[in-house]
Write a protein that holds these residues in place. Structure first.
Motif, PDB file in Angstrom:
ATOM      1  N   VAL A 238     -25.780  10.275 -19.115  1.00  0.00           N
ATOM      2  CA  VAL A 238     -27.255  10.325 -18.756  1.00  0.00           C
ATOM      3  C   VAL A 238     -27.747  11.686 -19.512  1.00  0.00           C
ATOM      4  O   VAL A 238     -27.190  12.666 -19.548  1.00  0.00           O
ATOM      5  CB  VAL A 238     -27.450  10.359 -17.465  1.00  0.00           C
ATOM      6  CG1 VAL A 238     -28.999  10.741 -17.258  1.00  0.00           C
ATOM      7  CG2 VAL A 238     -27.017   9.108 -16.724  1.00  0.00           C
ATOM      8  N   GLN A 239     -28.997  11.450 -20.280  1.00  0.00           N
ATOM      9  CA  GLN A 239     -29.441  12.648 -21.069  1.00  0.00           C
ATOM     10  C   GLN A 239     -30.773  12.744 -20.787  1.00  0.00           C
ATOM     11  O   GLN A 239     -31.581  12.048 -20.134  1.00  0.00           O
ATOM     12  CB  GLN A 239     -29.354  12.401 -22.578  1.00  0.00           C
ATOM     13  CG  GLN A 239     -27.848  12.118 -23.033  1.00  0.00           C
ATOM     14  CD  GLN A 239     -28.019  11.796 -24.587  1.00  0.00           C
ATOM     15  OE1 GLN A 239     -28.617  11.137 -24.841  1.00  0.00           O
ATOM     16  NE2 GLN A 239     -27.127  12.633 -25.205  1.00  0.00           N
ATOM     17  N   THR A 240     -31.271  14.241 -20.606  1.00  0.00           N
ATOM     18  CA  THR A 240     -32.591  14.445 -20.633  1.00  0.00           C
ATOM     19  C   THR A 240     -33.234  15.383 -21.819  1.00  0.00           C
ATOM     20  O   THR A 240     -32.482  15.966 -22.606  1.00  0.00           O
ATOM     21  CB  THR A 240     -32.897  15.239 -19.286  1.00  0.00           C
ATOM     22  OG1 THR A 240     -32.130  16.364 -19.486  1.00  0.00           O
ATOM     23  CG2 THR A 240     -32.541  14.410 -18.127  1.00  0.00           C
ATOM     24  N   SER A 241     -34.694  15.222 -21.888  1.00  0.00           N
ATOM     25  CA  SER A 241     -34.971  16.231 -22.823  1.00  0.00           C
ATOM     26  C   SER A 241     -36.494  16.628 -22.279  1.00  0.00           C
ATOM     27  O   SER A 241     -37.306  15.802 -21.969  1.00  0.00           O
ATOM     28  CB  SER A 241     -35.342  15.260 -24.068  1.00  0.00           C
ATOM     29  OG  SER A 241     -35.881  16.377 -24.999  1.00  0.00           O
ATOM     30  N   GLU A 242     -36.549  17.832 -22.037  1.00  0.00           N
ATOM     31  CA  GLU A 242     -37.820  18.526 -21.364  1.00  0.00           C
ATOM     32  C   GLU A 242     -39.111  18.391 -22.188  1.00  0.00           C
ATOM     33  O   GLU A 242     -39.293  18.480 -23.380  1.00  0.00           O
ATOM     34  CB  GLU A 242     -37.409  20.012 -21.081  1.00  0.00           C
ATOM     35  CG  GLU A 242     -36.583  20.314 -19.998  1.00  0.00           C
ATOM     36  CD  GLU A 242     -37.095  19.584 -18.669  1.00  0.00           C
ATOM     37  OE1 GLU A 242     -38.282  19.980 -18.238  1.00  0.00           O
ATOM     38  OE2 GLU A 242     -36.316  19.134 -17.743  1.00  0.00           O
TER      39      GLU A 242
ATOM     40  N   TRP B 194     -31.425  15.952 -27.180  1.00  0.00           N
ATOM     41  CA  TRP B 194     -31.006  15.396 -25.742  1.00  0.00           C
ATOM     42  C   TRP B 194     -30.122  16.527 -25.327  1.00  0.00           C
ATOM     43  O   TRP B 194     -29.231  17.317 -26.129  1.00  0.00           O
ATOM     44  CB  TRP B 194     -30.506  14.003 -25.846  1.00  0.00           C
ATOM     45  CG  TRP B 194     -31.302  13.004 -26.308  1.00  0.00           C
ATOM     46  CD1 TRP B 194     -31.516  12.586 -27.460  1.00  0.00           C
ATOM     47  CD2 TRP B 194     -32.304  12.300 -25.482  1.00  0.00           C
ATOM     48  NE1 TRP B 194     -32.643  11.625 -27.219  1.00  0.00           N
ATOM     49  CE2 TRP B 194     -32.921  11.286 -26.173  1.00  0.00           C
ATOM     50  CE3 TRP B 194     -32.698  12.497 -23.960  1.00  0.00           C
ATOM     51  CZ2 TRP B 194     -34.219  10.614 -25.614  1.00  0.00           C
ATOM     52  CZ3 TRP B 194     -33.416  11.651 -23.542  1.00  0.00           C
ATOM     53  CH2 TRP B 194     -34.313  10.498 -24.366  1.00  0.00           C
ATOM     54  N   LYS B 195     -30.253  16.752 -23.978  1.00  0.00           N
ATOM     55  CA  LYS B 195     -29.095  17.591 -23.058  1.00  0.00           C
ATOM     56  C   LYS B 195     -28.445  16.419 -22.166  1.00  0.00           C
ATOM     57  O   LYS B 195     -28.951  15.688 -21.749  1.00  0.00           O
ATOM     58  CB  LYS B 195     -30.080  18.437 -22.677  1.00  0.00           C
ATOM     59  CG  LYS B 195     -29.171  19.618 -21.654  1.00  0.00           C
ATOM     60  CD  LYS B 195     -30.447  20.395 -20.987  1.00  0.00           C
ATOM     61  CE  LYS B 195     -29.922  20.688 -19.488  1.00  0.00           C
ATOM     62  NZ  LYS B 195     -30.884  21.090 -18.411  1.00  0.00           N
ATOM     63  N   ASN B 196     -27.232  16.712 -22.447  1.00  0.00           N
ATOM     64  CA  ASN B 196     -26.351  15.946 -21.519  1.00  0.00           C
ATOM     65  C   ASN B 196     -26.099  16.195 -20.308  1.00  0.00           C
ATOM     66  O   ASN B 196     -26.006  17.373 -19.994  1.00  0.00           O
ATOM     67  CB  ASN B 196     -24.935  15.899 -22.276  1.00  0.00           C
ATOM     68  CG  ASN B 196     -24.804  15.252 -23.574  1.00  0.00           C
ATOM     69  OD1 ASN B 196     -25.261  14.109 -23.669  1.00  0.00           O
ATOM     70  ND2 ASN B 196     -24.117  15.901 -24.482  1.00  0.00           N
TER      71      ASN B 196
END
Lengths: 231, 189
Positions: A131-135, A124-126
């Motif tokens: 809130v986190q995202t992951s491409e 995950w990227k903060n």
């Protein structure tokens, strides 16, 4: 600090309440839907018997149209040349990265193939505010697919869309101006919608998101987050 | 090649059974003579020239031969199954991307509340119901459905070709699909 993912409750026993649109189903059946949106469709279909039935009906429409099309003559010897090839070994099927055996997966297999494993292996990227995202790597022009993780009880900043946004809930649930969205539910938003989803308490809300245009965050916090969200 | 016969769904199913169980080449030849010219037509409508369309049709039929054992008459009619193979061939040929599909063995697959009926006759009825529904639709809606299915046209391209606004194309396609669903729903009762 985000809670550990457990497989408890990963099985959905109730059908989703927010479904695929006719547009998506038709394009998926016709074979003209892009890969990113098709991934959302296939993931929803895993959770949704009634959309599977609609998809099967459209496949049957395709079968009927194929029977009814005016045939085009083949060149001479076409059948013979295929008969001669029947015993040749098949070219190797496109290799799906083998999925580790998993009797109690967190997300559908079609998605795990794209993640290269299950949800607990995702990096995950903060984005800030928890809130986190992951491409999700995918070579689709004009579309972007990613996972979004919103901590339990927290809100996603107000945002609007220049294009379409498809959000499929994988874990947890959220509420917004439209209603409640839980596992398997699909939220479809276009440019006319400005919404602020709030994750329900208890479990982080994890979604599969596909967007076809940059997301604009609105409001003072959004303006800051916009700097980080390179869409 | 002259192909005038129009086999019914039961003949197709019988050829398919002989192909799946016995690798019967005569049954394959019969399926080929029926489907290959139609797959070729489908590929040409999607933009292939004559030569590549025929190659794609041959490759699709080779896939029918190789995957025959995976055909499940309880899930789909032969024509529907062949359509899905031709569709995937077209996606390979033109788009060079993947079409993610659900995994039928996924432990997360939520089963339907009532088991699907596996009555083979129902496939014929479904096809009949689809034809009935299509006959009831305005010609323009049928044309749009065919453009979407056969000509690999995005809704925006259909709008351009028909001279209708995009919103109108979408709403008419939705109307057509609603009508099909109503009639299919009635048939299954």
């Amino acid at each position: 600090m985000t809670a550990a993912l457990t497989s408890g409750g990963a099985m959905r026993t109730v059908e989703p309440s927010h479904h695929l649109s006719d547009d998506m189903l038709l394009d998926y059946a016709a074979g003209s839907l892009d890969e990113a949106t098709s991934l959302i469709v296939a993931t929803h279909l895993t959770y949704c018997p009634s959309c599977r039935k609609r998809a099967a009906e459209l496949d049957a429409l395709g079968g009927t149209l194929l029977r009814d099309v005016a045939p085009v003559s083949l060149s001479k010897g076409s059948l013979e040349s295929v008969l001669a090839r029947l015993d040749q070994p098949a070219e190797p099927a496109p290799v799906h990265a083998a999925l580790p055996a998993n009797d109690n997966p967190l997300v559908p297999a079609v998605l795990r193939r794209y993640l290269g494993g299950d949800l607990d292996a995702v990096t995950w990227k903060n984005l800030g505010m928890g809130v986190q995202t992951s491409e999700i790597a995918m070579n689709v022009e004009g579309k972007r697919a990613f996972l979004l993780r919103v901590p339990a009880g927290k809100a996603v900043p107000h945002h609007t869309h220049d294009g379409n946004e498809f959000v499929l809930i994988l874990r947890g649930a959220y509420n917004d101006e439209i209603g409640r969205f839980a596992r398997g539910d699909l939220a479809i938003s276009d440019g006319s919608i400005k919404h602020k989803p709030v994750a329900e308490p208890g479990e982080d809300c994890i979604c599969l998101v596909v967007v076809d245009a940059p997301i604009r965050l609105t409001g003072p916090i959004g303006a800051i987050l916009n700097l980080f969200v390179k869409v | 090649m002259t192909q005038t016969a129009n086999p019914d769904a039961q003949s197709l199913a019988e050829w398919m059974r002989r192909l799946a169980e016995d690798q019967d080449r005569d049954a394959f030849a019969a399926l080929f003579e029926y489907f290959a010219p139609r797959i070729k037509a489908y590929m040409m409508r999607s933009g292939s020239d004559d030569v590549s369309a025929e190659e794609f049709a041959q490759e699709a039929m080779l896939m029918v031969w190789r995957r025959a054992a995976s055909f499940d008459p309880a899930q789909a009619s032969v024509a529907t199954w062949v359509f899905t193979i031709a569709r995937n061939k077209r996606i390979d040929a033109f788009r060079r991307n993947n079409r993610p599909e659900l995994d039928p063995d996924d432990p997360l697959l939520l089963p339907a509340a009532e088991p699907m009926q596996d009555d083979k006759l129902e496939e014929d009825q479904t096809a009949d119901a689809i034809r009935t529904a299509m006959a009831d639709l305005p010609a323009e809606q049928v044309r749009m459905l065919k453009m979407a299915f056969y000509e690999d046209k995005a809704h925006s391209e259909i709008a351009e070709e028909t001279g209708l606004p995009l919103g109108t194309v979408k709403s008419r396609l939705r109307l057509a699909m609603g009508k099909l669903r109503t009639i299919l729903g009635e048939t299954e009762l």
